[in-house]
Design an enzyme around this catalytic site. Sequence first.
Site: not given
Ligand code: ADP
Ligand code: MG
Length: 423
Positions: A70, A175
């Site tokens: 991320k 959130d």
């Molecule tokens: P943001 O802070 O931009 O909302 P998130 O952590 O919620 O970021 O991640 C956005 C999207 O990325 C999630 O809705 C999911 O679909 C995907 N995602 C994030 N982390 C993971 C993970 N560890 N494994 C699989 N998909 C992930």
């Molecule tokens: Mg998110």
Amino acid sequence: MKTLLRHKLTHHDSSKYDGFRLTNLGYDYLAIRTMVSRGLISGVGRQIGVGKESDIFEVVTPEGETMALKLHRLGRTSFRAVKSKRDYLKHRNSYSWLYLSRLAALKEYAFMKALGEHGFPVPRAVDWNRHCVLMTLVKGFPMVQVKQLSDPPKAFDTVLGLITRLAQHGLIHCDFNEFNLMVDDDENITMIDFPQMVSITHRNAEMYFDRDVECIFKFFGKRFNYSPPGIKISKGTSEAENLDGDDEEGDGRPDFEAVAGGEESLDKVLEASGFTRKDQEVLEQFIEKAEGEEELSEEEEDSEEEDDSEQLQTETTDNSPDAVESFTKLTIDGNLDDEIDSTRDPQSLPAVSEEKTATEADGGESGSGEEEDPKLQKRLEKTRNRAAAYVKGGGRSRNSRNASKDKGGRRSKNVSSSSGYEI
Ligand code: ADP
Ligand code: MG
């Protein structure tokens, strides 16, 4: 410098003074390079998620395991606001977007780690560097993509149980919604996305807690036509309503005062991780000040400045290992390793002009919302704008940073980029 410029890792600016700044891409490059040099990843694959303030990529470890990386992008949305209200620039604080993104990454890593160690269903936090967090890949889909559950009451209890368990450990997610809950084929639930979490001692803790709870009630009511006993779904609006009209009791909503605390508080664990109270304050300041953006319109959102933005396609995410296509193999042949490792200390972040970083940070997003409820839509629009105002004074009450980001027109979504990520 020429090479760095050619690869857009730095940007030359001579408008106010003759100088160079690190670009987002340059920052990505350094962080990914560090991950490679630590032997954690050996390739980057497709993008699996994009939010207002993050991009998520599949990466592969030298052992062949697929993980999620991320990259935090605080300020990406703020640029719009900055453009709308130039006078912001005169008053704001001097944190750079890269610095804030780095704090968000550290916080997310620290919280994910602490929560995982205390038995919460979260991805395993593997490591972090700069604005990047490396974590295990969660199988399944965000709950927002799930149309049907075999056992909605069970899922509801699990999810609500997570909110209360967090509060018992002294924390509020802030959130907690269908975009940040992943569901696998067996309907196991994993919680993600932690940069906005606060302590139950926060002055607005109860409001955040209630809001998290409300999100779940609303979503389960709307999507699965489910509400716990004592609640009915009113036809037409499909909003969950209290049967007896009594908001105090019997509506199935946990009471903050009653559940908060009691278990081992994670505050100390988190401090030990290197994420300090001061860091928390700085991030909270960002989120709270962003609230000041509520009135700003999003008219200018289509502007795209020079950037490293990718062309993204909307697609349903399939996180199963089979879905992984190809990874761009990463190799290191430079000699920057010492410099890279020394940057574990957030203070050693290169001095980057916020204005410029914000300019550079806007982009890479695409997409449209899918909200049907106009009231919710309006509220979310407000909160979307809120993500913008950190760097200046005048914070007001705070809403969910990510609810806006996730649910709004430019919400987090799942994408797939077949081209991979090249450096
Ligand atoms: P943001 O802070 O931009 O909302 P998130 O952590 O919620 O970021 O991640 C956005 C999207 O990325 C999630 O809705 C999911 O679909 C995907 N995602 C994030 N982390 C993971 C993970 N560890 N494994 C699989 N998909 C992930
Ligand atoms: Mg998110």
